[in-house]
Design a protein around this motif. Structure first.
Motif, short mmCIF file in Angstrom:
data_model
loop_
_atom_site.label_atom_id
_atom_site.label_comp_id
_atom_site.label_asym_id
_atom_site.label_seq_id
_atom_site.Cartn_x
_atom_site.Cartn_y
_atom_site.Cartn_z
N VAL A 210 0.87 -1.18 0.00
CA VAL A 210 0.00 0.00 0.00
C VAL A 210 0.90 1.22 0.00
N ILE A 211 0.65 2.14 -0.91
CA ILE A 211 1.43 3.37 -0.99
C ILE A 211 0.46 4.53 -1.13
N GLY A 212 0.75 5.62 -0.45
CA GLY A 212 -0.15 6.76 -0.54
C GLY A 212 0.50 8.04 -0.04
N VAL A 213 -0.04 9.15 -0.53
CA VAL A 213 0.42 10.49 -0.16
C VAL A 213 -0.80 11.33 0.15
N GLY A 214 -0.77 12.07 1.24
CA GLY A 214 -1.88 12.92 1.61
C GLY A 214 -2.19 13.98 0.57
N ASP A 215 -3.45 14.40 0.50
CA ASP A 215 -3.86 15.37 -0.51
C ASP A 215 -3.02 16.64 -0.48
N SER A 216 -2.62 17.08 0.70
CA SER A 216 -1.88 18.33 0.82
C SER A 216 -0.47 18.24 0.24
N GLU A 217 0.00 17.01 -0.01
CA GLU A 217 1.38 16.82 -0.48
C GLU A 217 1.45 16.48 -1.96
N ARG A 218 0.33 16.42 -2.63
CA ARG A 218 0.32 16.03 -4.04
C ARG A 218 1.08 17.06 -4.88
N GLY A 219 1.75 16.57 -5.92
CA GLY A 219 2.45 17.44 -6.84
C GLY A 219 3.83 17.87 -6.38
N ARG A 220 4.32 17.33 -5.28
CA ARG A 220 5.63 17.71 -4.75
C ARG A 220 6.70 16.66 -5.04
N GLY A 221 6.34 15.57 -5.70
CA GLY A 221 7.31 14.52 -6.00
C GLY A 221 7.49 13.50 -4.90
N LEU A 222 6.64 13.58 -3.85
CA LEU A 222 6.80 12.65 -2.73
C LEU A 222 6.42 11.24 -3.12
N GLY A 223 5.35 11.07 -3.91
CA GLY A 223 4.92 9.73 -4.30
C GLY A 223 5.99 8.99 -5.08
N ARG A 224 6.60 9.67 -6.06
CA ARG A 224 7.66 9.04 -6.84
C ARG A 224 8.84 8.68 -5.96
N ALA A 225 9.22 9.60 -5.07
CA ALA A 225 10.35 9.33 -4.18
C ALA A 225 10.08 8.14 -3.27
N LEU A 226 8.86 8.06 -2.72
CA LEU A 226 8.51 6.93 -1.85
C LEU A 226 8.56 5.61 -2.63
N ALA A 227 8.04 5.61 -3.86
CA ALA A 227 8.06 4.40 -4.66
C ALA A 227 9.49 3.94 -4.91
N LEU A 228 10.37 4.87 -5.30
CA LEU A 228 11.75 4.50 -5.58
C LEU A 228 12.50 4.10 -4.32
N LEU A 229 12.25 4.78 -3.22
CA LEU A 229 12.87 4.37 -1.96
C LEU A 229 12.48 2.94 -1.61
N GLY A 230 11.22 2.60 -1.87
CA GLY A 230 10.77 1.23 -1.62
C GLY A 230 11.48 0.22 -2.50
N LEU A 231 11.65 0.55 -3.78
CA LEU A 231 12.34 -0.36 -4.69
C LEU A 231 13.80 -0.56 -4.27
N HIS A 232 14.46 0.52 -3.90
CA HIS A 232 15.85 0.40 -3.45
C HIS A 232 15.94 -0.40 -2.17
N HIS A 233 14.97 -0.22 -1.27
CA HIS A 233 14.95 -0.98 -0.02
C HIS A 233 14.80 -2.48 -0.30
N LEU A 234 13.87 -2.84 -1.17
CA LEU A 234 13.65 -4.25 -1.48
C LEU A 234 14.90 -4.87 -2.12
N ARG A 235 15.55 -4.12 -3.02
CA ARG A 235 16.76 -4.66 -3.64
C ARG A 235 17.86 -4.87 -2.60
N ALA A 236 18.00 -3.91 -1.68
CA ALA A 236 19.01 -4.04 -0.63
C ALA A 236 18.74 -5.23 0.28
N GLU A 237 17.46 -5.64 0.37
CA GLU A 237 17.08 -6.78 1.20
C GLU A 237 17.13 -8.10 0.43
N GLY A 238 17.62 -8.07 -0.81
CA GLY A 238 17.82 -9.30 -1.57
C GLY A 238 16.70 -9.66 -2.52
N MET A 239 15.68 -8.83 -2.65
CA MET A 239 14.60 -9.12 -3.59
C MET A 239 15.09 -8.88 -5.02
#
Length: 323
Positions: A236-265
């Protein structure tokens, strides 16, 4: 051997092993899980609005259906064990689900087809219905990941179950207010997931601005993935309405991908509505492609299902199996 159908409001510990084995058997055969998690977790913990239909041949569980009753709507998912297919068991489960839904006052029956396999298409054709909703499962290999920079003003930490559950639940339900399943999670729904064997607070990223939770990326290590191909999921991934358009959603998605790779996925999947153009644009830009398409068919219950239930269509219901 005559089959018998049992209806329960909870899949207790005594039934859990049999149901789990059936689902694993079907998943291995069809390449896609036959039922969704939302109703399954409710059945494991008991809820007035859910029913499990179990069809037995002697002592063997041959088929399973899960039914969610929600006012004038009822949602059903059906699976038959591969070795028990083409004997009409799925049609019996569909008929039993129809009777239960009508008895509860439902006027619409939503039938999920996970994987949109040929048997599901045959049932849809027999009913004369088109998909009313499509859910995509996307995938991406965790190599060649783009770098990411967190937008200014945000901090990332991991989820703390003791202190974060209420704040997270409020934000989650606001983000998914228009979603048919996610928008009405209760504290019990959240806690059921926190108790799952796969849950790890270290895989649950939370974004804060000025100490307030404003976004999240809850990651999951997929327990069904082969040991030599470990796989993660953006659960589940989400960003509050007040934060839309600031690039937070993309950053969270990529941080998640990097985290999973670091954990061996080696790969990551996620689920997204087929009509969610902004999310699909983001995931496409990040390199995700479609693995499976899941479809939901809506049947008005004043229209009888007997033309399918009593016909020669060899399928158990709108699920990725054949009866």
């Amino acid at each position: 051997m005559a089959a018998r159908i049992e209806t329960v409001t909870r899949v207790d510990q005594a039934l859990s092993a049999a149901v789990d084995a059936l689902i694993q058997d079907a998943t291995a055969f069809d390449g896609v899980p036959p039922v969704g998690e939302h109703k399954y977790l409710k059945l494991h913990h008991g809820a007035d609005a859910v029913r499990a239909l179990l069809i037995w041949e002697g002592s063997q569980l041959a088929g399973y259906a899960q039914l969610l009753l929600n006012g004038e709507e009822a949602t059903v998912e059906i699976v038959v064990r591969p070795s028990a297919r083409r004997r009409g068991l799925g049609r019996q489960l569909l008929s039993a689900a129809d009777v239960l839904a009508r008895g509860a006052g439902a006027r619409m029956l939503k039938l999920w087809a996970y994987g949109a396999l040929p048997a599901s298409e045959a049932i849809a054709t027999g009913l004369g219905v088109a998909p009313s909703r499509s859910l995509l499962q996307l995938e991406r290999a965790l190599d060649n990941l783009p770098s990411t920079v967190l937008p200014a003003g945000y901090a990332i930490r991991t989820f703390d179950p003791a202190r974060d559950r209420h704040a997270w639940l409020k934000l989650h339900n606001e983000v998914f207010a228009d979603h048919p399943e996610n928008g009405t999670w209760s504290l019990a729904d959240l806690e059921a997931r926190l108790r799952q064997p796969w849950f790890s607070a270290g895989d649950f990223l939370v974004a804060e601005r000025s100490g307030v939770m404003v976004g999240f990326n809850w990651l999951k290590r997929v327990p069904e993935a082969p040991p030599d191909q470990p796989e993660g999921e953006i659960y589940v991934i989400g960003v509050g309405d007040s934060e839309r358009g600031r690039g937070l959603g993309r950053a969270l998605a990529l941080l998640g991908l990097h985290h999973l790779r670091a954990e061996g996925m080696v790969a990551c999947t996620l689920f997204v509505e087929a009509d969610n153009a902004p999310a699909l644009g983001l995931y496409g830009a990040l390199g995700f492609t479609t693995r499976h398409t899941h479809r939901c068919y809506t049947v008005p219950l004043p229209a009888t299902l007997t033309r399918v239930v009593g016909s020669s269509v060899k399928a158990p219901g709108l699920c990725p199996t054949s009866a």
